[in-house]
Write an enzyme that holds these catalytic residues in place. Structure first.
Site, PDB file in Angstrom:
ATOM      1  N   GLU A  20       0.831  -1.199   0.000  1.00 59.10           N
ATOM      2  CA  GLU A  20       0.000   0.000   0.000  1.00 59.10           C
ATOM      3  C   GLU A  20       0.867   1.252   0.000  1.00 59.10           C
ATOM      4  O   GLU A  20       0.572   2.234  -0.695  1.00 59.10           O
ATOM      5  CB  GLU A  20      -0.929  -0.033   1.211  1.00 59.10           C
ATOM      6  CG  GLU A  20      -1.893  -1.215   1.172  1.00 59.10           C
ATOM      7  CD  GLU A  20      -2.415  -1.632   2.535  1.00 59.10           C
ATOM      8  OE1 GLU A  20      -3.441  -2.327   2.583  1.00 59.10           O
ATOM      9  OE2 GLU A  20      -1.798  -1.265   3.565  1.00 59.10           O
ATOM     10  N   ASP A 205     -11.535  -8.459  -0.143  1.00 60.75           N
ATOM     11  CA  ASP A 205     -12.233  -9.699   0.211  1.00 60.75           C
ATOM     12  C   ASP A 205     -13.617  -9.328   0.725  1.00 60.75           C
ATOM     13  O   ASP A 205     -13.955  -8.147   0.859  1.00 60.75           O
ATOM     14  CB  ASP A 205     -11.454 -10.479   1.276  1.00 60.75           C
ATOM     15  CG  ASP A 205     -11.277  -9.680   2.560  1.00 60.75           C
ATOM     16  OD1 ASP A 205     -12.139  -9.813   3.445  1.00 60.75           O
ATOM     17  OD2 ASP A 205     -10.291  -8.923   2.674  1.00 60.75           O
TER      18      ASP A 205
END
Length: 240
Positions: A20, A205
């Site tokens: 990230e 997810d």
């Protein structure tokens, strides 16, 4: 009253994981590494605006430490916590995006004392609101890029949510659009310090145990989406 986005000069980015952080660092120009409070902060510019980025690590304590250090050491006008999250919203899929309207700590619970679940003792609030101007600008950027998103509550807690039972609890108790492990801690530090904040999360997810088989690889993939969005957001901030 919050300042409008045109008054944003320096934007800080707090990222839990390397993939990230790398997505933000790729955008930085004229980068300088500054060691502060035991963390490496990467200073530079994106689209002509000053920017600073740091990897905080996973969990609320690390996120709070990074936010406090960033505020004290670099004085950002806006802090964006960016990364991946578990989807709780109808109509969204893996790879889509959540922009925070507010944050909540789903694992904060003093309800045996008569408090509502999620209440932050001392400031007596359950939800902490993100900066409305920055959130609206981020939504306009996502619209322009054709990326599917929702603007909603980001729920944070010190656990990787991977059961349908926990997923349902967070969604029903707080009306949350996604769950992760850092955003609300960043929000609390910013709230206490009077600094504007925003959470930008790409969905990795569905927070129910059916995550992609190769979660680390998928984190890299969705982080690329975040990088694209951040670049466009920084360009959209009016030049001072």
């Amino acid at each position: 009253m919050c300042k409008p986005c045109k008054d944003i000069s320096t934007v800080g980015f707090i990222c839990p994981m390397d993939c990230e952080l790398d997505a933000v660092r790729r955008l930085l120009e004229k980068t300088e590494t500054v060691r502060y409070a035991g963390m490496d902060f990467y200073k530079g510019s994106i689209a002509g605006h000053s920017a600073v980025a740091v990897k905080c690590g996973v969990g609320k304590v690390f996120a709070a430490m990074a936010a406090e250090a960033m505020i004290l050491g670099f004085s950002p006008d806006l802090i964006i916590n960016t990364g991946v999250a578990g989807n709780l919203a109808d109509g969204l899929s893996i790879g889509d995006v959540v922009v925070s309207s507010s944050v909540v700590q789903h694992d904060m619970d003093t309800s045996p004392l008569g408090d509502p679940v999620g209440l932050i003792s001392g400031i007596n609030k359950v939800y902490l609101e993100s900066d409305a101007d920055a959130s609206a600008l981020m939504c306009r950027v996502l619209d322009s890029l054709g990326i599917r998103y929702v603007q909603g509550v980001v729920a944070s807690g010190d656990q990787f949510v991977a059961t349908q039972e926990k997923r349902d609890f967070i969604r029903q108790a707080f009306g949350a659009a996604c769950c992760e492990m850092e955003g609300a801690a960043v929000g609390q530090v910013c709230y206490a310090s009077g600094v504007r904040f925003l959470i930008l999360r790409a969905l990795s997810d569905d927070a129910n145990g059916h995550s992609p088989d190769d979660f680390p690889a998928y984190c890299v993939k969705v982080s690329e989406t975040s990088s694209k969005v951040i670049a466009a957001f920084m360009k959209a901030i009016p030049t001072l």
